[in-house]
Scaffold this active site. Structure first.
Site, short mmCIF file in Angstrom:
data_model
loop_
_atom_site.label_atom_id
_atom_site.label_comp_id
_atom_site.label_asym_id
_atom_site.label_seq_id
_atom_site.Cartn_x
_atom_site.Cartn_y
_atom_site.Cartn_z
N HIS A 131 0.87 -1.18 0.00
CA HIS A 131 0.00 0.00 0.00
C HIS A 131 0.90 1.23 0.00
CE1 HIS A 131 -2.82 2.93 1.84
NE2 HIS A 131 -3.79 2.14 1.43
N ASP A 208 2.89 -4.66 7.96
CA ASP A 208 1.70 -3.82 7.83
C ASP A 208 0.49 -4.75 7.95
OD1 ASP A 208 -0.55 -2.58 6.86
OD2 ASP A 208 0.39 -1.79 5.05
N GLN A 211 -4.70 -5.10 6.71
CA GLN A 211 -5.72 -5.98 6.11
C GLN A 211 -5.73 -7.37 6.73
OE1 GLN A 211 -8.04 -5.09 4.05
NE2 GLN A 211 -7.27 -3.08 3.48
N LYS A 234 -10.54 -0.84 10.30
CA LYS A 234 -10.70 -2.02 9.44
C LYS A 234 -11.01 -3.26 10.28
CE LYS A 234 -7.39 -0.12 6.14
NZ LYS A 234 -8.14 0.34 4.97
N CYS A 372 -4.82 2.51 -3.71
CA CYS A 372 -3.57 3.01 -3.08
C CYS A 372 -2.45 1.98 -3.24
CB CYS A 372 -3.76 3.35 -1.61
SG CYS A 372 -4.89 4.70 -1.35
N1 PMP Z 1 -1.85 -0.74 4.53
C1 PMP Z 1 -2.80 -1.46 3.92
C2 PMP Z 1 -2.48 -2.82 3.40
C3 PMP Z 1 -4.08 -0.93 3.78
O1 PMP Z 1 -5.03 -1.63 3.18
C4 PMP Z 1 -4.34 0.36 4.30
C5 PMP Z 1 -5.72 1.00 4.16
N2 PMP Z 1 -6.31 0.84 2.92
C6 PMP Z 1 -3.33 1.04 4.94
C7 PMP Z 1 -2.10 0.47 5.04
C8 PMP Z 1 -3.54 2.40 5.51
O2 PMP Z 1 -4.42 2.35 6.58
P1 PMP Z 1 -4.98 3.70 7.23
O3 PMP Z 1 -5.50 4.52 6.10
O4 PMP Z 1 -6.06 3.22 8.14
O5 PMP Z 1 -3.85 4.35 7.94
#
Ligand code: PMP
Length: 419
Positions: A131, A208, A211, A234, A372
């Site tokens: 991401h 990270d 997910q 999430k 993203c």
């Molecule tokens: N890493 C991953 C794999 C994600 O899916 C996301 C959110 N789509 C993020 C990081 C960022 O999370 P946040 O916007 O809640 O900080």
């Protein structure tokens, strides 16, 4: 019992209908089919009520007041830390730093640990499925320190090329930062093996978990990582709150990254000294109600059981994969052997955004675009995908609605082409 019956049984929802009030509201006059859980999950009554109760009964600032209510709010906040510790199986509560979410947790590591420890020529290993929030903070850090990024490629199924990963590791590798589960592809990465390989060259490991935490049990000690980041939103919790797990031996040596109240031991104009972690990294009044809500969310999923949630979502993903693949002109992006809860796909002749809009008219919420994860889209040579992502409250009706929605979109576009 034959196979379809078993599947049907395991696809039964795990929640009570009244748990998620928002799922009862119609959207565009239709039943809401919420399949955008990768972006954010809906909140159970238990979470909504926990935040409400906090403001009604317990609100005060923490760590500061001598009065009863402040102590009470502090206790709730610190109990939240213990709840997160248990959830991730961290060794001690002081290893949990509250952040705004995954993005802030990763930036914290980059700005604190990274700036203090990296120099020109050092290497950070990422993967091609990260991401943006696990790419850009490292790019900013590299620009400041002269460190360099190395990227592990992925194969056509959307799995990491582990041989290439091992070949990238060397004595200059200082950090490996990898998604536990890819938000664009659904791939579950073998983070335990990845961490062991990184350790063998003396590198630290950041996972990270944005997910992952809602979809499988997570044990940071079993993984062997140094950092693990996630967002409560999430995980059926509130927005604006999340946590960073950092192994104590690493965390206690990290300098502050933001200054302010609560993170200091002493302040004078000649110089200031810092509180011990985790307070060192929690400058300013934090999202106290958010921590209470996050703890309620963790209690909620823990009561159902992450193993049960994983089994339910796995059955649903298999059912959806089979059903969507039967449609003509549909291609999955991300067919890894280990996947969690995410179905990314392309439909011939229909742009992902048009697909999302047509499904929206049916009350079906999916995501369309690059998610993203632009490097993933580049890898597959596509502008974006449509993504359905499942949660514990989804069931086969939702999958059937999705399939019917895609059919409708195809019929509209076929009709349009014929005119
Ligand atoms: N890493 C991953 C794999 C994600 O899916 C996301 C959110 N789509 C993020 C990081 C960022 O999370 P946040 O916007 O809640 O900080």
């Amino acid at each position: 019992m034959n196979a379809p019956d078993m599947r049907r049984q395991s696809c039964l929802p795990l929640h009570r209908a009244e748990d998620f009030p928002i799922l009862e509201r119609p959207v565009r006059g239709k039943r809401l089919v919420y399949l955008d859980n990768g972006a954010t999950t809906q909140k159970p009554e238990a979470v909504i009520e926990a935040e409400r109760r906090f403001y009604r009964e317990s609100n005060a600032n923490i760590h500061r007041g001598v009065h009863w209510l402040s102590q009470h709010a502090t206790d709730l906040y610190e109990q939240g830390r213990e709840t997160v510790r248990r959830f991730l199986n961290a060794a001690r509560a002081e290893e949990i730093v509250f952040t705004r979410g995954t993005t802030e947790a990763i930036n914290l590591v980059a700005q604190s640990w990274g700036r203090a420890n990296l120099k020109a020529g050092d290497e950070i290993v990422l993967t091609a499925m990260e991401h943006h929030s696990n790419i850009v903070p490292w790019q900013l850090l590299c620009a400041e320190t002269g460190a360099e990024l190395r990227v592990v490629p992925i194969n056509d199924r959307g799995e990491l090329d582990l041989d290439a990963y091992v070949a990238l590791l060397n004595e200059r590798t200082r950090l490996v930062a990898v998604a536990h589960v890819s938000n664009a592809l659904g791939t579950v990465n073998p983070v335990q093996d990845i961490a062991a390989r990184a350790k063998a060259v003396g590198a630290l490991v950041l996972v990270d978990g944005a997910q992952a935490v809602a979809h499988m049990p997570v044990d940071v000690q079993a993984i062997g990582c140094d950092f693990y980041a996630f967002s409560a939103h999430k995980l059926y919790g509130p927005t604006g709150i999340g946590a960073l797990y950092a192994r104590w031996d690493v965390l206690r040596g990290m300098p502050p990254w933001q200054g302010g109240g609560d993170m200091i031991r002493t302040v004078s104009f000649e110089g200031s000294t810092w509180a011990d972690p985790p307070q060192r990294f929690e400058a300013g009044t934090p999202n106290i109600a958010g921590v209470v809500g996050m703890a309620a969310a963790i209690d909620y999923v823990s009561a159902i059981g992450l193993e049960r949630i994983a089994a339910h979502e796995h059955a649903l993903l298999e059912y959806a994969t089979e059903a969507v693949c039967k449609l003509p002109g549909v291609r999955l992006i991300g067919t890894a052997r280990e996947k969690a809860s995410i179905l990314s796909f392309m439909v011939d002749g229909i742009h992902p955004h048009d697909r999302g809009t047509i499904l929206d008219m049916e009350g079906i919420a999916i995501r369309a675009g690059h998610h993203c994860a632009m490097p993933v889209m580049k890898r597959f040579g596509i502008p974006g995908t449509a993504r359905a992502s499942f949660a514990l409250y989804n069931d086969e009706r939702d999958v059937e609605a999705l399939v019917a929605g895609i059919r409708k979109a195809q019929a509209m576009f076929d009709g349009g082409a014929a005119r």
